[in-house]
Design a protein around this motif. Structure first.
Motif, mmCIF file in Angstrom:
data_model
loop_
_atom_site.group_PDB
_atom_site.id
_atom_site.type_symbol
_atom_site.label_atom_id
_atom_site.label_comp_id
_atom_site.label_asym_id
_atom_site.label_seq_id
_atom_site.Cartn_x
_atom_site.Cartn_y
_atom_site.Cartn_z
ATOM 1 N N LYS A 131 0.956 -1.031 0.237
ATOM 2 C CA LYS A 131 -0.148 -0.172 0.261
ATOM 3 C C LYS A 131 0.639 1.354 0.139
ATOM 4 N N SER A 132 1.654 1.026 0.759
ATOM 5 C CA SER A 132 2.757 2.783 1.168
ATOM 6 C C SER A 132 3.982 2.611 -0.813
ATOM 7 N N THR A 133 3.969 1.887 -0.700
ATOM 8 C CA THR A 133 4.887 1.436 -2.205
ATOM 9 C C THR A 133 3.984 2.274 -3.220
ATOM 10 N N TYR A 154 3.256 10.955 5.290
ATOM 11 C CA TYR A 154 3.739 9.962 4.903
ATOM 12 C C TYR A 154 3.421 8.290 6.250
ATOM 13 N N GLN A 155 3.014 7.467 6.242
ATOM 14 C CA GLN A 155 3.756 6.039 7.275
ATOM 15 C C GLN A 155 4.649 6.696 8.726
ATOM 16 N N THR A 156 5.570 6.893 8.033
ATOM 17 C CA THR A 156 6.764 7.745 8.938
ATOM 18 C C THR A 156 6.867 9.348 9.704
ATOM 19 N N MET A 172 -3.480 9.840 2.337
ATOM 20 C CA MET A 172 -3.845 9.807 3.897
ATOM 21 C C MET A 172 -2.725 8.317 4.145
ATOM 22 N N ASP A 173 -1.596 8.376 4.732
ATOM 23 C CA ASP A 173 -0.779 6.940 4.849
ATOM 24 C C ASP A 173 -0.986 6.875 6.871
ATOM 25 N N GLU A 174 -1.907 5.925 7.190
ATOM 26 C CA GLU A 174 -2.591 5.511 8.115
ATOM 27 C C GLU A 174 -2.765 6.763 9.314
ATOM 28 N N PRO A 175 -2.772 7.625 8.861
ATOM 29 C CA PRO A 175 -3.443 9.508 10.092
ATOM 30 C C PRO A 175 -3.907 9.474 11.042
HETATM 31 MG MG LIG Z 1 2.860 1.164 4.710
#
Ligand SMILES: [Mg+2]
Ligand SMILES: Nc1ncnc2c1ncn2[C@@H]1O[C@H](COP(=O)(O)OP(=O)(O)OP(=O)(O)O)[C@@H](O)[C@H]1O
Lengths: 246, 448
Positions: A40-42, A82-84, A163-166
């Motif tokens: 997903k993130s990629t 980003y998730q990070t 929004m990656d896991e906001p």
């Molecule tokens: Mg991810």
């Protein structure tokens, strides 16, 4: 408004994303679901300019575009959480919010006071309890850091928001505020990709949900036509529910 | 207390007026004035070093030579070239790199400038032509910048670690410095050029020093006032008025103290006499002239560099990106910062500063030798690190590096004054470096 067509990207031998096509309309929220490491993130990093896809095309408003770096993505009004979180830990909230797009005075010098004032304004909307404007973000809690990352994405009039896991680190009240924010942005006509592991939240917030497994797209469904259990089954089993599979 | 040195724009920070009522008077005072406790610690250490050397002299040699205008003036001149380079090293270390080649760059640019002004330019312009020193300085800074840019390119675009590139650079450029004149020493350099190294004629005198001092005081007051106005305009909390006044008095007091010290150091008798003769001054019997040195040119160069670098670091995008890269290179790249291009430019700037340091160092020696700047890289890195620059990246200040250079030079000069030999000096300097970093770690852990 956005169309990802047949995107593939591999790291070494691993095909992290394998021939995924996905589209997004204005005023729509598309949820992206899948197990850890599903890709997903990629996938969304290909859209945000962090990675360059090995293969595939990206269309924005019908035009094919090349996005080589995050700057290009910002040119197309694509903003990413980003998730990070991608925060510089040693800088304060305002410096992070405006990183790469600093406000300057007439003489070209940084206008820290104005940046701080703007930061106070936007964060008051997202997280009224936020007080630590002078501390480096390393001194903030996980949720406060997330608020800064969200503020950065919504401040600059995005048209497409990723929004990656906001809400991964947010408390219930703050999560509720993000949900309201998403509704509000949707009304303003933004297109939003929302990555989330919470099937319940996806069903409430999103119009459609895309499910990935092992780098491949399992399917895209309208959330009104499926139950939470159907979505869970898609994530775990990797196939569309029977009543839609036809 | 938070560590305000982690934020480049420390001058505009506002922790004021949030002080808890339970805090002790010292804590309240520090909060209101926003004095960085780290800075206070460094000042304390410096003062301790000065007092120890002075009273060691008083007790064992019957004469305290350290806290004299003459010695303090000399320390200020001797620290200049290290101080100039240390400001650049801060940026290098903040971005998680290192530059081991600065001493060698200083050496080779010193040789280039020596050959240029002694063997080449006089042929075309005539000996002592006023343009010689200008051209020489520009070429020196340019050559240094180019060497730094080459290093930066190898590091940023070819992915070779900075430790390796600059370690190689150290050997290459030191060798090049030797080959450029087959190991000969080139002297004397241009007469105007040599003023940039200090000495009785290479200083601005009493009136000049007072002028500089007054301008500096006005600058401090203007900066305090502008800061306060800007906070008011945005309705941020402001410092209490007494704290503002205290900061203004402290800043101006330090400036005026420095002016008094450099003006208290007179020209030596011999130079005064030849000056009297040359100018046909007639003095009454038994009367002599007291001519002050005032600030030396190399010190003014260093202070100007420090001021500009502070501005660069805290008020420009370039500076902000340096710290962002140091804090999180990945986040910086995702924010659209061109990390490679930044790295190249930082190393080019470091090289240019080494070129400028070579001007000061070779002017002071009145010659260029291939050993110029030997081991300087270690003192420069030590100055930056003692001054609070973290090798983990993301943290460091320019004023800290200048203070660090002052600490290192005070140690060296102090030990020479009380007659320690080189071996002991090395042992002490090495131990102090390790101790300083250890204390800094303690401080940071406590501050968290
Ligand atoms: Mg991810
Ligand atoms: N920079 C990288 N280098 C090598 N492999 C990577 C890299 N980034 C991701 N991968 C691999 O690609 C695959 C997909 O990772 P990705 O981060 O997209 O998963 P995800 O769906 O976001 O998972 P999560 O829910 O845990 O966030 C994983 O197998 C991961 O190990």
């Amino acid at each position: 408004m956005v169309e990802l067509r047949d995107i593939s990207i591999a790291f070494g031998g691993i095909r992290a994303v394998d021939g995924v096509s996905l589209d997004l309309y204005p005023g729509e929220v598309v949820g992206l679901l899948g197990h850890n490491g599903a890709g997903k993130s990629t996938l969304i990093k290909c859209l945000s300019g962090a990675y360059k896809a090995d293969h595939g095309q990206i269309f924005i408003n019908g035009q094919e575009v090349t996005i080589n770096n995050p700057r290009d993505a910002r040119e197309y009004n694509i903003e990413t959480i980003y998730q990070t979180l991608a925060l510089a830990d040693n800088l304060d909230a305002a410096s992070n919010l405006f990183l790469g797009r600093e406000l300057v005075t007439g003489g070209g010098l940084l206008d820290d006071a104005r940046m701080e004032a703007e930061t106070r304004r936007i964060l008051a909307r997202l997280n009224p309890n936020f007080k630590k404007f002078k501390d480096p973000v390393s001194a903030l809690s996980g949720g406060q850091r997330q608020s800064v990352a969200i503020a950065r994405a919504v401040y600059f009039n995005a048209k497409i928001l990723i929004m990656d896991e906001p809400t991964a680190a947010l408390g219930p009240q703050e999560t509720q505020m993000v949900a309201e924010l998403i509704h509000e942005l949707k009304r303003d006509g933004l297109g939003i990709f929302l990555i989330d592991h919470d099937v319940h939240a996806v069903k409430q917030l999103c119009d459609r949900a895309a499910v990935m497994k092992n780098g491949q797209l399992v399917g895209v469904v309208k959330v009104d036509e499926v139950t939470e259990d159907d979505l869970l089954a898609m994530i775990i089993l990797g196939k569309k529910p029977e009543h839609l599979a036809a | 207390m938070t560590d305000t040195s982690t934020k480049p724009a420390a001058a505009s920070s506002t922790t004021g007026s949030t002080s808890a009522p339970s805090a002790g008077p010292l804590t309240r005072f520090l909060r209101a004035t926003e004095i960085d406790t780290r800075l206070l610690g460094m000042m304390g250490a410096l003062l301790l070093i000065w007092l120890v050397f002075h009273f060691y002299g008083v007790i064992f040699n019957g004469f305290g030579a350290f806290l004299t205008p003459r010695n303090l003036w000399n320390v200020s001149v001797q620290m200049s070239s290290i101080g100039i380079m240390a400001t650049g090293m801060v940026l290098v270390i903040v971005t998680r790199n290192i530059d081991l080649s600065v001493g060698a760059i200083l050496g080779v640019t010193g040789m280039v400038m020596g050959i240029l002004q002694v063997e080449i330019l006089p042929q075309y312009l005539g000996l002592g032509h006023p343009a010689i020193w200008v051209i020489t300085v520009i070429v020196g800074i340019f050559v240094g910048g180019c060497i730094g840019a080459i290093h930066g390119w190898l590091i940023a675009y070819r992915g070779i670690p900075s430790f390796i590139v600059t370690l190689g650079g150290l050997l290459v450029w030191r060798g090049a410095a030797f080959l450029s004149a087959n190991g000969k020493t080139i002297s004397p350099v241009d007469a105007t050029f040599t003023l940039l190294g200090g000495g009785p004629y290479g200083a601005i005198g009493a009136v000049g020093s007072w002028t500089v001092g007054v301008i500096a005081c006005l600058g401090i007051l203007a900066a305090l006032y502008a800061g306060r106005q800007s906070r008011k305009r945005h309705e941020f909390p402001v410092r209490p008025m007494w704290a503002e006044i205290f900061m203004g008095l402290l800043g101006c007091g330090l400036v005026i103290g420095a002016v008094l010290v450099v003006n208290a150091y007179p020209w030596p008798r011999g130079i005064v006499n030849s000056y009297i003769e040359a100018n046909g001054i007639v003095l009454a019997e038994g009367e002599t002239l007291f001519i002050s040195h005032g600030f030396a040119y190399p010190v003014l160069i260093m202070l100007t560099v420090a001021l500009l670098m502070t501005l660069l670091v805290s008020r420009t995008r370039f500076g902000r990106y340096v710290f962002a890269i140091g804090g999180n290179p990945e986040a910086a790249a995702l924010a659209g910062i061109n990390v490679r291009w930044m790295t190249l430019r930082i190393f080019a700037l470091m090289g240019a500063l080494a070129g400028l340091a070579a001007v000061v160092a070779s002017a002071r020696l009145n010659s260029a030798t291939n050993a110029l700047g030997l081991l300087d890289e270690l003192y420069v890195i030590a100055a930056a690190v003692v001054g609070g620059t973290s090798l983990a990246g993301g943290v460091g200040t320019i004023y800290g590096a200048i203070l660090g250079a002052l600490v290192m030079q005070s140690l060296r000069s102090g030990m020479v004054l009380i007659g320690f030999d080189t071996a002991v000096q090395q042992i002490v300097v090495g131990s102090v470096l390790v101790l300083a970093v250890y204390l800094d770690n303690l401080y940071r852990n406590r501050a968290k």
